[in-house]
Scaffold this motif. Structure first.
Motif, PDB file in Angstrom:
ATOM      1  N   VAL A   7       0.826  -1.204   0.000  1.00 36.26           N
ATOM      2  CA  VAL A   7       0.000   0.000   0.000  1.00 36.26           C
ATOM      3  C   VAL A   7       0.859   1.253   0.000  1.00 36.26           C
ATOM      4  N   SER A   8       1.970   1.227   0.711  1.00 35.43           N
ATOM      5  CA  SER A   8       2.840   2.399   0.775  1.00 35.43           C
ATOM      6  C   SER A   8       3.501   2.712  -0.561  1.00 35.43           C
ATOM      7  N   ALA A   9       3.536   1.719  -1.462  1.00 29.33           N
ATOM      8  CA  ALA A   9       4.141   1.915  -2.778  1.00 29.33           C
ATOM      9  C   ALA A   9       3.099   2.100  -3.871  1.00 29.33           C
ATOM     10  N   GLY A  10       1.813   2.280  -3.496  1.00 24.17           N
ATOM     11  CA  GLY A  10       0.768   2.513  -4.481  1.00 24.17           C
ATOM     12  C   GLY A  10      -0.044   1.299  -4.829  1.00 24.17           C
ATOM     13  N   GLY A  11       0.212   0.150  -4.193  1.00 25.11           N
ATOM     14  CA  GLY A  11      -0.548  -1.049  -4.476  1.00 25.11           C
ATOM     15  C   GLY A  11      -1.817  -1.130  -3.647  1.00 25.11           C
ATOM     16  N   LEU A  12      -2.549  -2.248  -3.823  1.00 24.87           N
ATOM     17  CA  LEU A  12      -3.791  -2.434  -3.087  1.00 24.87           C
ATOM     18  C   LEU A  12      -3.617  -3.298  -1.842  1.00 24.87           C
ATOM     19  N   GLY A  13      -2.485  -3.973  -1.732  1.00 23.75           N
ATOM     20  CA  GLY A  13      -2.159  -4.669  -0.495  1.00 23.75           C
ATOM     21  C   GLY A  13      -2.979  -5.908  -0.207  1.00 23.75           C
ATOM     22  N   ILE A  14      -3.513  -6.571  -1.216  1.00 27.82           N
ATOM     23  CA  ILE A  14      -4.267  -7.814  -0.995  1.00 27.82           C
ATOM     24  C   ILE A  14      -3.270  -8.957  -0.808  1.00 27.82           C
ATOM     25  N   ALA A  15      -3.483  -9.782   0.207  1.00 30.63           N
ATOM     26  CA  ALA A  15      -2.554 -10.874   0.520  1.00 30.63           C
ATOM     27  C   ALA A  15      -2.514 -11.874  -0.630  1.00 30.63           C
ATOM     28  N   ALA A  16      -1.301 -12.212  -1.047  1.00 26.09           N
ATOM     29  CA  ALA A  16      -1.138 -13.142  -2.169  1.00 26.09           C
ATOM     30  C   ALA A  16      -1.759 -14.498  -1.861  1.00 26.09           C
ATOM     31  N   ASP A  17      -1.742 -14.918  -0.599  1.00 23.51           N
ATOM     32  CA  ASP A  17      -2.282 -16.230  -0.231  1.00 23.51           C
ATOM     33  C   ASP A  17      -3.802 -16.289  -0.370  1.00 23.51           C
ATOM     34  N   ASP A  18      -4.460 -15.126  -0.479  1.00 21.24           N
ATOM     35  CA  ASP A  18      -5.925 -15.097  -0.601  1.00 21.24           C
ATOM     36  C   ASP A  18      -6.395 -15.097  -2.051  1.00 21.24           C
ATOM     37  N   ILE A  19      -5.482 -15.091  -2.986  1.00 21.17           N
ATOM     38  CA  ILE A  19      -5.854 -14.926  -4.398  1.00 21.17           C
ATOM     39  C   ILE A  19      -5.918 -16.274  -5.106  1.00 21.17           C
ATOM     40  N   TRP A  20      -7.029 -16.474  -5.819  1.00 16.59           N
ATOM     41  CA  TRP A  20      -7.244 -17.621  -6.694  1.00 16.59           C
ATOM     42  C   TRP A  20      -7.517 -17.085  -8.097  1.00 16.59           C
ATOM     43  N   VAL A  21      -7.243 -17.883  -9.116  1.00 14.45           N
ATOM     44  CA  VAL A  21      -7.548 -17.470 -10.485  1.00 14.45           C
ATOM     45  C   VAL A  21      -8.186 -18.635 -11.234  1.00 14.45           C
ATOM     46  N   THR A  22      -8.910 -18.286 -12.286  1.00 17.99           N
ATOM     47  CA  THR A  22      -9.410 -19.304 -13.214  1.00 17.99           C
ATOM     48  C   THR A  22      -8.838 -19.022 -14.592  1.00 17.99           C
ATOM     49  N   VAL A  23      -8.660 -20.090 -15.377  1.00 16.88           N
ATOM     50  CA  VAL A  23      -8.206 -19.981 -16.766  1.00 16.88           C
ATOM     51  C   VAL A  23      -9.089 -20.877 -17.621  1.00 16.88           C
ATOM     52  N   LEU A  24      -9.075 -20.640 -18.919  1.00 11.59           N
ATOM     53  CA  LEU A  24      -9.832 -21.510 -19.818  1.00 11.59           C
ATOM     54  C   LEU A  24      -9.215 -22.903 -19.824  1.00 11.59           C
ATOM     55  N   ASP A  25     -10.069 -23.885 -19.742  1.00 13.98           N
ATOM     56  CA  ASP A  25      -9.599 -25.274 -19.793  1.00 13.98           C
ATOM     57  C   ASP A  25      -8.786 -25.472 -21.075  1.00 13.98           C
ATOM     58  N   GLY A  26      -7.529 -25.875 -20.921  1.00 14.23           N
ATOM     59  CA  GLY A  26      -6.652 -26.075 -22.063  1.00 14.23           C
ATOM     60  C   GLY A  26      -5.688 -24.930 -22.299  1.00 14.23           C
ATOM     61  N   ASP A  27      -5.877 -23.782 -21.585  1.00 14.85           N
ATOM     62  CA  ASP A  27      -4.963 -22.660 -21.767  1.00 14.85           C
ATOM     63  C   ASP A  27      -3.760 -22.857 -20.841  1.00 14.85           C
ATOM     64  N   ASP A  28      -2.884 -23.749 -21.267  1.00 12.71           N
ATOM     65  CA  ASP A  28      -1.719 -24.072 -20.447  1.00 12.71           C
ATOM     66  C   ASP A  28      -0.759 -22.892 -20.361  1.00 12.71           C
ATOM     67  N   GLU A  29      -0.766 -22.042 -21.381  1.00 15.94           N
ATOM     68  CA  GLU A  29       0.124 -20.877 -21.354  1.00 15.94           C
ATOM     69  C   GLU A  29      -0.231 -19.968 -20.185  1.00 15.94           C
ATOM     70  N   ALA A  30      -1.530 -19.643 -20.038  1.00 15.32           N
ATOM     71  CA  ALA A  30      -1.962 -18.768 -18.945  1.00 15.32           C
ATOM     72  C   ALA A  30      -1.670 -19.416 -17.593  1.00 15.32           C
ATOM     73  N   ARG A  31      -1.934 -20.727 -17.479  1.00 13.57           N
ATOM     74  CA  ARG A  31      -1.663 -21.426 -16.219  1.00 13.57           C
ATOM     75  C   ARG A  31      -0.183 -21.317 -15.868  1.00 13.57           C
ATOM     76  N   GLY A  32       0.691 -21.544 -16.864  1.00 10.87           N
ATOM     77  CA  GLY A  32       2.128 -21.474 -16.615  1.00 10.87           C
ATOM     78  C   GLY A  32       2.575 -20.074 -16.214  1.00 10.87           C
ATOM     79  N   LEU A  33       1.989 -19.046 -16.821  1.00 14.67           N
ATOM     80  CA  LEU A  33       2.364 -17.665 -16.493  1.00 14.67           C
ATOM     81  C   LEU A  33       1.951 -17.308 -15.066  1.00 14.67           C
ATOM     82  N   TRP A  34       0.784 -17.788 -14.626  1.00 17.23           N
ATOM     83  CA  TRP A  34       0.375 -17.519 -13.251  1.00 17.23           C
ATOM     84  C   TRP A  34       1.329 -18.183 -12.261  1.00 17.23           C
ATOM     85  N   ARG A  35       1.814 -19.385 -12.602  1.00 21.67           N
ATOM     86  CA  ARG A  35       2.793 -20.041 -11.726  1.00 21.67           C
ATOM     87  C   ARG A  35       4.111 -19.282 -11.724  1.00 21.67           C
ATOM     88  N   GLU A  36       4.529 -18.877 -12.940  1.00 14.05           N
ATOM     89  CA  GLU A  36       5.844 -18.241 -13.085  1.00 14.05           C
ATOM     90  C   GLU A  36       5.871 -16.823 -12.521  1.00 14.05           C
TER      91      GLU A  36
END
Length: 888
Positions: A112-141
């Motif tokens: 927050v002090s650097a302009g971010g929103l400060g949401i805890a990374a451990d609370d974040i989940w994402v969805t991707v299109l089934d078969g979009d392995d590129e997006a899945r890999g980018l979220w991991r990376e």
């Protein structure tokens, strides 16, 4: 974190990342498929559809949006709101999936002090299109998310397209875990209440076709360039970061609920039913404020109806909460103070906004008073008859006669446990519209399918438009269209459309009618009927070929009718002059909301409550013509929109403006407006301005009509001739005509009163004879009398007088007058006849049938009317028969 602060952080985050900050487009964006902007990407559609070249590679915005499909759900759920703000970042062939994920992750998890929103990374989940392995890999990376917090979903959830052939692509949605108190664990595929979606990243990478459902389409192939379109719901992030349960409780909304609670004496959170009403009030007041801020005014069609419905639902919800006084003056300023931090223009324009809103509430309060009584009676009759469905005809009567919106009737019926015959209502509405449109002409030169125009534009590019600089060009025919399809030629007598490489013709826009003129070529000619821009940059001429044949590649001369253009310039400049004069006379809130002008004529709609009195109309006309006499210079120059606003130029609400705008000024700062029309060079060239009418076009909106130039002089000449003719008949000078006419009117009124007195005396003088002719029906004196030429009060007076002369025995008097060609009936029954079981209000129903009418009243006196004087004798006969049967 305040909502405005989240907004600021979002924009600054992407601006630091090289994005151009694009201001929110108005809610009334120029898109024929939308009532309002309903998504953050709408202003960027031409770039995604490759209709226009974007002026930047990457952009960011916080877009105002309104969605109207879920109005009935507002307040009942925690997520439905009509107005909302959509944060978005966009890439046009620049960064793609990796960039979108990196930018999003950096903002939401940033300190927050650097302009971010400060949401805890451990609370974040994402969805991707089934078969979009590129997006899945980018979220991991990039984000370091474990596989179990990256969930795959099908096309229904994680593929985006516009519902029509065009661009599409997979998307990745970002969710925040709100904790076990909100539902079971397992990610968004298990529970989307606990796991709240805050952001959708769309990876636009494919062209699709044959779209029949969200998950049914064919992929044509990859797009020429890969684009990014994202949408973060500002209100959702706000209630997440503010620790609130829903969007109604965030800092930009909840103070309206607090004020409503103070006014009503009821507490938010105490009763579920009251909570729904509080939420409706808060949402609709804010939505109404933002719509009016962008120039929407209440009305009975399209956008105006949506606004009217929102304001009226807010007012009625306050009444259901127990507050009977005007509510909007108490609530609207609260919402304005909350929203002005992000939208400072609301403060500057609030005088106009509150004028429109309060006039609408006043009108609705009157409607409620009349319509509610009629609705209650209809509901009682329906229940008394054992029914559960209010008839479509009653709903239509409420709408057509009392101005009751159908949605309000539906709500009130539901509250009383009734349904409404909506199909019957719609059928009656359709009949009404069909009658209203029977004589209307179809919109000229417009086709629903723009495919042929798009093909012409893609092949030839924008039209070289020279309407500002010349009345004649040497041009070449690029395309010929008939019925919206490309055709090889137009033969003599045919009507079709023509695209030229260059043109001097003004295309209808900004309230100015299109130019008239001719196309001529070797061996042929065509009359130009209309000129339009069906898509941006392309000018299309509707023509009628009067000689020869018009084919593609024909070289021709395109010539605007100079007299037409002269009149058009006078009318358009006259519109600006009248607008400036209105603001000078009435004040700065008299802002134009629409206009139309053609040679010699103009009309201007503006925000104002109540009609203009003769003195105000006179002052507007004087100020306008003084500006003409002063021969003010008229000029046009180009600048950016912010520069134009800083300069004091007025923009027409609902119009969409590009990076560069054209500002037309008359007399310097006296009149400065954004305008693309054609104008005179000096104000004196307008000739004259003559106001011809002032009328209402809805709550808080007036319409001024005027004639200018030669038409103005001709109008005045006709008025002068009429005065001279009247003066000649009265043998009076023109200046004496008003006094002489007043004398005639006074004499006429005096004569009419004397005639009425004599007629009444004559009728009453006959009362004794009429009473003497009473017929004995088994002990009841019956009088059935047709009063020639009598109507209304005279019929009632005669019937009562005759009844009075028949005291001492049971008496029934029926008098029907035929004055004015319409039956008027009065039934009078004395006490002795009522003791025999005869009631006037029963007999009035017997009489009504033959004369095509109805009536009502009390047992001693009832009255009514009809439409068929030919049935009077039959009506009297039926009354006699009814008395005869009752006497037995």
């Amino acid at each position: 974190m305040k909502t405005a602060e989240i907004r600021r952080r979002f924009l600054e985050h992407f601006e630091r990342a090289g994005h151009t900050v694009v201001p929110s487009a108005p809610l009334l964006f120029d898109d024929p498929n939308l009532l309002f902007v309903n998504a953050g990407m709408v202003p960027f559609k031409p770039y995604f559809l490759q209709q226009e070249t974007p002026p930047f590679d990457r952009a960011t915005s916080v877009q105002k949006c309104v969605r109207t499909l879920d109005i009935e759900e507002v307040g009942k759920t925690t997520r439905h709101g009509t107005f909302f703000q959509m944060n978005g970042n966009f890439s046009f062939g620049d960064y793609f999936k990796a960039g979108a994920i990196e930018h999003a992750w950096g903002l939401i998890t940033g300190d927050v002090s650097a302009g971010g929103l400060g949401i805890a990374a451990d609370d974040i989940w994402v969805t991707v299109l089934d078969g979009d392995d590129e997006a899945r890999g980018l979220w991991r990376e990039i984000a370091g998310l474990p596989d179990e917090r990256i969930q795959a979903r099908g096309l229904l959830d994680n593929y985006w397209h516009m519902g029509v052939p065009g661009p599409g692509g997979p998307c990745s949605e970002i969710y925040v875990d709100r904790g076990a108190a909100y539902g079971p664990d397992g990610g968004p595929v298990v529970d989307e209440d606990r796991f709240l979606e805050i952001w959708n990243l769309v990876f636009m990478q494919e062209e699709i076709t044959n779209v029949s459902a969200k998950d049914v389409f064919d992929v044509v192939g990859p797009l020429p360039s890969q684009n990014i379109d994202t949408g973060m719901g500002l209100e959702r992030v706000a209630y997440l970061l503010q620790g609130k349960e829903n969007l109604y409780e965030i800092d930009e909304v909840y103070p309206v609920i607090e004020r409503a609670s103070e006014l009503t004496g009821r507490r938010y959170g105490a009763e579920p039913g009251d909570d729904v009403r509080f939420r409706v009030v808060a949402d609709h007041v804010r939505s109404g404020l933002m719509l009016m801020g962008d120039g929407v005014t209440p009305g009975n069609e399209a956008r105006g109806y949506v606004l009217r419905r929102l304001l009226r639902r807010a007012v009625r919800s306050m009444r259901l909460l127990g507050f009977e006084d005007p509510a909007l003056p108490q609530l609207l300023p609260v919402s304005k103070d909350l929203m002005r931090q992000s939208y400072p223009e609301l403060e500057a324009d609030f005088a106009r906004i509150e004028q429109v809103a309060y006039a609408e509430e006043d009108a609705f309060r009157q409607t409620l008073g009349k319509g509610t009584q009629i609705f209650d009676l209809a509901a009682q009759e329906t229940k008394a008859a054992g029914g559960s469905v209010l008839g479509g005809d009653r709903a239509f009567q409420l709408h057509d006669t009392y101005g009751f919106p159908i949605d309000l009737t539906l709500e009130m019926a539901q509250e009383q446990g009734l349904e409404v015959d909506a199909d019957g209502f719609r059928a009656l509405m359709a009949e009404q519209r069909a009658r209203a449109k029977a004589d209307a002409k179809a919109k000229k030169g417009v086709h629903a399918d723009t495919g042929a125009y798009r093909a012409a534009f893609d092949r030839f590019g924008p039209t070289d438009w020279q309407a500002y600089t010349t009345l004649s060009t040497e041009s070449r025919v690029l395309a010929v269209l008939g019925g919206g399809e490309s055709v090889p030629a137009l033969s003599e007598g045919a009507v079709g459309e023509v695209v030229l490489d260059r043109t001097p013709f003004y295309a209808e826009s900004g309230g100015q009618n299109a130019d008239a003129g001719h196309l001529t070529w070797d061996g042929g000619a065509a009359e130009v009927l209309d000129v339009q821009r069906p898509i941006k940059g392309l000018v299309v001429h509707q023509v009628r070929v009067t000689a020869g044949e018009l084919t593609i590649d024909t070289q021709l001369s395109a010539d605007v009718d100079p007299e037409w253009r002269r009149g058009a310039r006078q009318a358009h400049s006259g519109t600006h002059v009248v607008h400036a004069a209105l603001r000078e006379v009435l004040g700065p809130t008299a802002l134009q909301s629409g206009s139309y002008n053609r040679p010699g004529y103009l009309r201007l709609d503006f925000g104002w409550n109540g009609g203009l009195d003769p003195e105000q109309l006179h002052d507007v006309e004087v100020v306008s013509n003084r500006a003409l006499r002063e021969d003010l210079p008229v000029s046009a120059q180009y600048m950016t929109l912010p520069e134009a606003k800083k300069w004091g130029a007025l923009a027409l609400f609902g119009e969409t403006y590009g990076e560069q705008v054209r500002v037309v000024e008359i007399g310097g700062p006296w009149s400065r407006e954004l305008c693309g029309g054609t104008h005179v060079e000096r104000s004196s060239q307008i000739g004259t301005v003559v106001l011809t009418s002032d009328s209402s076009v809805g709550a808080g909106n007036r319409r001024i009509e005027a004639v200018v130039g030669l038409e103005g002089f001709e109008y005045l000449a006709r008025e002068r001739d009429i005065v001279h003719q009247v003066g000649s008949l009265l043998k009076a000078t023109p200046t004496d005509v008003p006094a002489q006419v007043q004398k005639l009117l006074d004499r006429l009124k005096s004569t009419e009163k004397e005639l009425e007195r004599l007629k009444s005396a004559q009728l009453l003088g006959a009362a004794a004879d009429i009473a003497g002719s009473a017929e004995d029906l088994d002990g009841i004196a019956f009088v059935g009398h047709r009063a020639q030429g009598a109507a209304g009060g005279d019929v009632r007076t005669l019937a009562l007088d005759v009844r009075g002369r028949l005291q001492g025995r049971p008496a029934v008097v029926v008098v029907i007058g035929d004055g004015g060609g319409r039956p008027s009936v009065v039934v009078a029954v004395n006490d002795a006849a009522r003791d025999r079981g005869i009631a006037a209000n029963d007999l009035i129903g017997v009489v009504g049938g033959p004369i095509g009418g109805r009536g009502g009243g009390k047992p001693d006196v009832a009255q009514g009317g009809g439409s068929d004087v030919a049935g009077i004798d039959a009506a009297l006969a039926q009354a006699r028969q009814a008395v005869t049967e009752a006497a037995r």
